[in-house]
Design a protein around this motif. Structure first.
Motif, PDB file in Angstrom:
ATOM      1  N   ILE A 510       0.837  -1.194   0.000  1.00 54.55           N
ATOM      2  CA  ILE A 510       0.000   0.000   0.000  1.00 54.55           C
ATOM      3  C   ILE A 510       0.869   1.240   0.000  1.00 54.55           C
ATOM      4  O   ILE A 510       1.802   1.373   0.798  1.00 54.55           O
ATOM      5  CB  ILE A 510      -0.933   0.031   1.229  1.00 54.55           C
ATOM      6  N   LYS A 511       0.569   2.148  -0.903  1.00 53.94           N
ATOM      7  CA  LYS A 511       1.264   3.426  -0.989  1.00 53.94           C
ATOM      8  C   LYS A 511       0.257   4.539  -0.725  1.00 53.94           C
ATOM      9  O   LYS A 511      -0.847   4.519  -1.265  1.00 53.94           O
ATOM     10  CB  LYS A 511       1.883   3.590  -2.383  1.00 53.94           C
ATOM     11  N   ILE A 512       0.642   5.513   0.098  1.00 55.41           N
ATOM     12  CA  ILE A 512      -0.250   6.621   0.411  1.00 55.41           C
ATOM     13  C   ILE A 512       0.314   7.906  -0.189  1.00 55.41           C
ATOM     14  O   ILE A 512       1.480   8.257   0.037  1.00 55.41           O
ATOM     15  CB  ILE A 512      -0.418   6.809   1.934  1.00 55.41           C
ATOM     16  N   VAL A 513      -0.493   8.584  -0.978  1.00 54.54           N
ATOM     17  CA  VAL A 513      -0.166   9.921  -1.478  1.00 54.54           C
ATOM     18  C   VAL A 513      -1.161  10.868  -0.823  1.00 54.54           C
ATOM     19  O   VAL A 513      -2.373  10.731  -1.007  1.00 54.54           O
ATOM     20  CB  VAL A 513      -0.271   9.996  -3.018  1.00 54.54           C
ATOM     21  N   ASN A 514      -0.674  11.817  -0.045  1.00 51.79           N
ATOM     22  CA  ASN A 514      -1.608  12.664   0.697  1.00 51.79           C
ATOM     23  C   ASN A 514      -1.158  14.114   0.697  1.00 51.79           C
ATOM     24  O   ASN A 514       0.018  14.433   0.489  1.00 51.79           O
ATOM     25  CB  ASN A 514      -1.744  12.163   2.146  1.00 51.79           C
ATOM     26  N   GLY A 515      -2.139  14.981   0.937  1.00 49.66           N
ATOM     27  CA  GLY A 515      -1.850  16.390   1.168  1.00 49.66           C
ATOM     28  C   GLY A 515      -1.517  17.216  -0.050  1.00 49.66           C
ATOM     29  O   GLY A 515      -0.877  18.264   0.089  1.00 49.66           O
ATOM     30  N   ASP A 516      -1.951  16.815  -1.235  1.00 47.49           N
ATOM     31  CA  ASP A 516      -1.649  17.582  -2.453  1.00 47.49           C
ATOM     32  C   ASP A 516      -2.936  17.731  -3.253  1.00 47.49           C
ATOM     33  O   ASP A 516      -3.453  16.758  -3.807  1.00 47.49           O
ATOM     34  CB  ASP A 516      -0.577  16.862  -3.276  1.00 47.49           C
ATOM     35  N   SER A 517      -3.437  18.955  -3.334  1.00 44.54           N
ATOM     36  CA  SER A 517      -4.722  19.181  -4.006  1.00 44.54           C
ATOM     37  C   SER A 517      -4.664  18.895  -5.495  1.00 44.54           C
ATOM     38  O   SER A 517      -5.705  18.746  -6.142  1.00 44.54           O
ATOM     39  CB  SER A 517      -5.198  20.627  -3.773  1.00 44.54           C
ATOM     40  N   ALA A 518      -3.460  18.797  -6.067  1.00 38.71           N
ATOM     41  CA  ALA A 518      -3.344  18.510  -7.500  1.00 38.71           C
ATOM     42  C   ALA A 518      -3.751  17.089  -7.835  1.00 38.71           C
ATOM     43  O   ALA A 518      -4.177  16.795  -8.956  1.00 38.71           O
ATOM     44  CB  ALA A 518      -1.915  18.777  -7.976  1.00 38.71           C
ATOM     45  N   VAL A 519      -3.617  16.170  -6.871  1.00 37.24           N
ATOM     46  CA  VAL A 519      -3.903  14.764  -7.161  1.00 37.24           C
ATOM     47  C   VAL A 519      -4.881  14.132  -6.168  1.00 37.24           C
ATOM     48  O   VAL A 519      -5.313  12.994  -6.363  1.00 37.24           O
ATOM     49  CB  VAL A 519      -2.599  13.927  -7.177  1.00 37.24           C
ATOM     50  N   CYS A 520      -5.217  14.860  -5.104  1.00 37.02           N
ATOM     51  CA  CYS A 520      -6.092  14.307  -4.074  1.00 37.02           C
ATOM     52  C   CYS A 520      -7.451  14.995  -4.079  1.00 37.02           C
ATOM     53  O   CYS A 520      -7.562  16.164  -4.464  1.00 37.02           O
ATOM     54  CB  CYS A 520      -5.454  14.473  -2.687  1.00 37.02           C
ATOM     55  N   GLY A 521      -8.462  14.267  -3.637  1.00 40.28           N
ATOM     56  CA  GLY A 521      -9.801  14.818  -3.586  1.00 40.28           C
ATOM     57  C   GLY A 521     -10.035  15.620  -2.314  1.00 40.28           C
ATOM     58  O   GLY A 521      -9.175  15.727  -1.432  1.00 40.28           O
ATOM     59  N   TYR A 522     -11.224  16.150  -2.201  1.00 43.33           N
ATOM     60  CA  TYR A 522     -11.549  17.077  -1.108  1.00 43.33           C
ATOM     61  C   TYR A 522     -11.589  16.381   0.244  1.00 43.33           C
ATOM     62  O   TYR A 522     -12.148  15.296   0.412  1.00 43.33           O
ATOM     63  CB  TYR A 522     -12.914  17.722  -1.366  1.00 43.33           C
TER      64      TYR A 522
END
Length: 782
Positions: A510-522
């Motif tokens: 599992i990889k977590i990408v967080n905290g970036d409005s360019a690729v993450c939802g609201y």
């Protein structure tokens, strides 16, 4: 719950290696080409008009690129539920430290020197520092003369409420349950007390910092040590006059938040400077800046009146609370509105009224501190309950057991109680302290006491949703994208466990990408113990959506209906015939794409329904999403000659639903316990008679050290979990409730040791010693 393979296990943190090796990237680590260093000039006065700002000498200094003042700011205000603050003060400053200008230079040293050269001419105005005086009808000082004309936001079930006769009051929160006059008439005994808590700094390891990078297309990338998620992005777009598509908001690793990074502080200032100067600008608060302008915990004054029957049954309770927001409302509006649940979610009371007020003063702005006001009322409630037990002649345990809410009870806001583990938590704390045995006998100047306390922390989601995305790769890696903010609490670890459980795959896949409005939802933000519950549920939904897509593709390859497929360890297999299986890579073409659909990305939004409470009574049948509960027991030693307090034993048990990662929960409990020691015994932001903070450093602002906490078997924490029906795998929240009972538990133990109730936090040596002397003088007179 042994059926889970990853959830419920104390797996290593996802970010452990990064942080242990120094590879984790924080906002202050990011240095784009051409970056300028910003420094903020604060007001030397608590209340004054700005007559003139002359930056000409500062601009002559080599290395100074620009000076931004209120004249450069948009007219749009911001600051939370009441838009009462410009990015930089335009005409009026309202506290010592109120940002007036920002200097941008090629180095911190040059910026510091330039600040001294900016000349500001002020016309000093009368100031008000006492919240009770500020709220009175006779107060001559009005902190915000234009308050009725400001934009007032109604959001998350929170609204402001003004009183023309009290122009410094911006919210009046009411809870009316039953008939308070009837309740007191039925009471056999009435007990009253006045309690107060001061400003307390969050003392995060990382100060507030922001980096704004203007892009070639006119957009802005903003990196910020902020815990408000995507909501911050929309706030800052409003105040800076940007379309939302023109801002990318990134929240890298945070070195702590605890509520102090919910309200935006330096981000819009950095953004304004970057847009004006067309250069990247980074602003990092000094430690002194954080103590002054870092939104410390709102101080509160609580007037509490309780009515009891002879047998210890609580029949009536009246609370008047005054919360000092300081110069701006920030998130004190929601603290006042929601903090009342600290008094409504623990005990049964047929007749209750709460009047909670938020007021402006000319001191530094304040905000939430790891429990959104619940700790303020809990300190008062738990303290007066001990006094009532003693005067009624019943045990302090019995009075709590008699009045605790249990499943099926109607609480004082009209909601049915469920998933309440307080009684089990209390039983464990009582057993730990061995309250059925006599307390220790005095040893020289040292006397000993034991104290217990309970507490709750609510969480509610009013008109909000959280989005998660789940990208399935051909090598079996599952990537989760979320705006959930990692502040050290283990957010990315728990979300990875949930995703691994959903796919029945190993945690390392599992990889977590967080905290970036360019690729993450609201996501609205990580606060109010909402992170695991709402983001965890959103991740589950996104994973389930991704699995549907996986099964749809696999079905065509395997010739098996979608609903007959399941996944485990990177393979899709036929239910009942696991030998009929394919690996994830077999779903994709070489290069990792699909012939139809391109990619597998699951997505969904988690939302909760609620019934808005009545504005006059605060009553609702479906307002609170969940409560987390806890109970603590303490043994203390108090030196009657010096006032020193030592914590000898501490045991806390909590109901946070099902613990998804027991070790992370344990660390939350122990961390909150140490923070609570600081608030109970040492911490207080102090001001002189001109409204200036006089202890803005760790030399003069005392925080606990390892020497102040009990060690090993003397510090115990545990669970009395009741899995929540709507929580991800039964989980609720733990980060805030862990703090709530600490202060009253320590205070009650000191009361037990001395026979003295001290109603003002912190319980410093001086305060304890003065109480001992006052008691001795009274006994001598008698």
């Amino acid at each position: 719950m042994s059926e889970y393979s990853v959830v419920g296990k104390s797996v290593p943190r996802k970010d452990a290696y990064e942080k242990a090796t120094g590879k984790a990237i924080f906002t202050a680590d990011i240095k784009p080409k051409g970056m300028l260093y910003g420094k903020i000039l604060g007001s030397p006065y608590a209340h004054a008009r700005i007559k003139k700002i002359d930056a000409s000498e500062a601009l002559k200094l080599p290395g100074v690129i620009g000076v931004i003042t209120g004249e450069d700011c948009p007219e749009e205000r911001t600051a939370g539920y009441i838009h009462d603050r410009h990015v930089l003060a335009k005409k009026t400053v309202r506290y010592v430290g109120d940002p007036v200008a920002v200097v941008a230079a090629v180095s911190n040293a040059v910026a510091d020197e330039a600040l001294k050269l900016v000349k500001v001419e002020y016309e000093e105005l009368p100031a008000v520092f006492d919240p009770e005086e500020a709220r009175s009808k006779e107060c001559k000082v009005v902190v915000h003369e234009e308050l009725p004309n400001y934009q007032h936001i109604e959001f998350q079930g929170v609204w402001s409420s003004l009183d023309p006769e009290r122009p410094n009051q911006f919210i009046h929160r009411k809870i009316i349950h039953g008939d308070i006059e009837k309740g007191f008439a039925e009471a056999d005994f009435i007990f009253e007390g006045r309690y107060s808590l001061p400003r307390a700094s969050h003392c995060c390891l990382e100060p507030h910092v922001a980096l704004a990078v203007p892009e070639a297309d006119g957009s802005l990338t903003l990196y910020g040590s902020e815990q408000g998620g995507m909501y911050h992005r929309y706030e800052m777009c409003e105040v800076l006059g940007l379309e939302t598509s023109k801002m990318r908001f990134v929240s890298p690793h945070l070195g702590g938040g605890f509520g102090g990074k919910v309200g935006i502080i330096v981000c819009p200032i950095a953004g304004l400077a970057a847009l004006k100067l067309k250069r990247p600008v980074r602003i990092e608060m000094s430690r002194e800046d954080v103590f002054v302008s870092g939104n410390p915990r709102s101080p509160g004054i609580v007037l509490l009146k309780d009515g009891y029957k002879k047998d210890g049954t609580l029949v009536a309770r009246y609370i008047e609370e005054i919360v000092d927001s300081g110069a701006y409302s920030t998130h004190t509006t929601v603290l006042v509105s929601a903090g009342v649940y600290g008094a409504t979610g623990t005990y049964r009371c047929p007749h209750m009224r709460i009047d909670a007020y938020g007021v402006y003063t000319n001191l530094s702005p304040t905000g939430p501190y790891r429990s959104l006001g619940s700790e303020i009322l809990t300190f008062a409630v738990e303290s007066l309950m001990d006094k009532a037990a003693d005067e009624l002649g019943i045990s302090r345990v019995e009075i709590r057991r008699k009045n605790l809410l249990v499943d099926g009870d109607i609480d004082p806001i009209g909601q049915v109680t469920y998933n309440n583990g307080t009684m089990a938590c209390l039983d464990k704390a009582v057993e730990y302290l061995k309250l059925d045995e006599p307390k220790r006998a005095p040893e020289g100047p040292w006397v000993f006491g034991r104290g217990i306390s309970t507490g709750n922390k609510f969480t509610a989601y009013w008109n909000t949703g959280t989005v998660a995305l789940c990208h399935v790769y051909d090598d079996g890696v599952i990537e989760i994208r979320t705006m959930h903010c990692e502040m050290g609490q283990g957010a990315v670890t728990v979300l990875a466990q949930i995703a691994a459980e959903e796919f029945q795959t190993s945690y390392d896949k599992i990889k977590i990408v967080n905290g970036d409005s360019a690729v993450c939802g609201y996501d609205e933000g990580t606060y109010c113990s909402r992170g695991t519950f709402i983001n965890g549920n959103a991740v589950r939904l996104a994973c389930q959506d991704a699995k549907k897509q996986v099964f749809n593709v696999a079905s065509g390859i395997m010739g098996v209906p979608d609903d007959k497929l399941e996944t485990r360890d990177g393979k899709v297999y036929e239910i009942g015939n696991p030998d009929n299986s394919i690996y994830f890579y077999q779903l994709f073409e070489y290069g990792g794409y699909l012939l139809e659909g391109g990619v597998i990305i699951g997505k969904d939004t988690f939302v909760m329904t609620f019934e808005e409470d009545d504005r006059e009574t605060g009553q609702s049948k479906d307002l609170i999403t969940f409560y987390s509960y806890g109970a603590l027991g303490f043994e203390v030693a108090v030196n009657t000659e010096t006032g020193e307090v030592k914590i000898l034993k501490a045991g806390g048990w909590y109901d946070m639903g099902y613990p998804l990662n027991p070790k992370l929960v344990e660390l939350q409990l122990e961390g909150a316990f140490v923070m609570g020691i600081g608030q109970a015994l040492y911490e207080e932001v102090k001001f002189n008679d001109q409204g200036k903070v006089i202890n803005p450093n760790f030399l003069d602002y005392r925080i606990p050290t390892m020497l102040d906490a009990p060690k090993n078997e003397a510090l115990v924490s545990g669970f009395a979990a009741t899995p929540h029906k709507n929580g991800p795998y039964g989980a609720k929240g733990i980060g805030e409730v862990a703090l709530v009972p600490v202060m009253p538990g320590i205070s009650n133990a000191i009361r037990d040791a001395l026979g003295i109730e001290i109603k003002q936090i912190p319980l410093t040596r001086e305060r304890v010693l003065n109480a001992i002397k006052e008691k001795a003088e009274k006994e001598q007179i008698m």
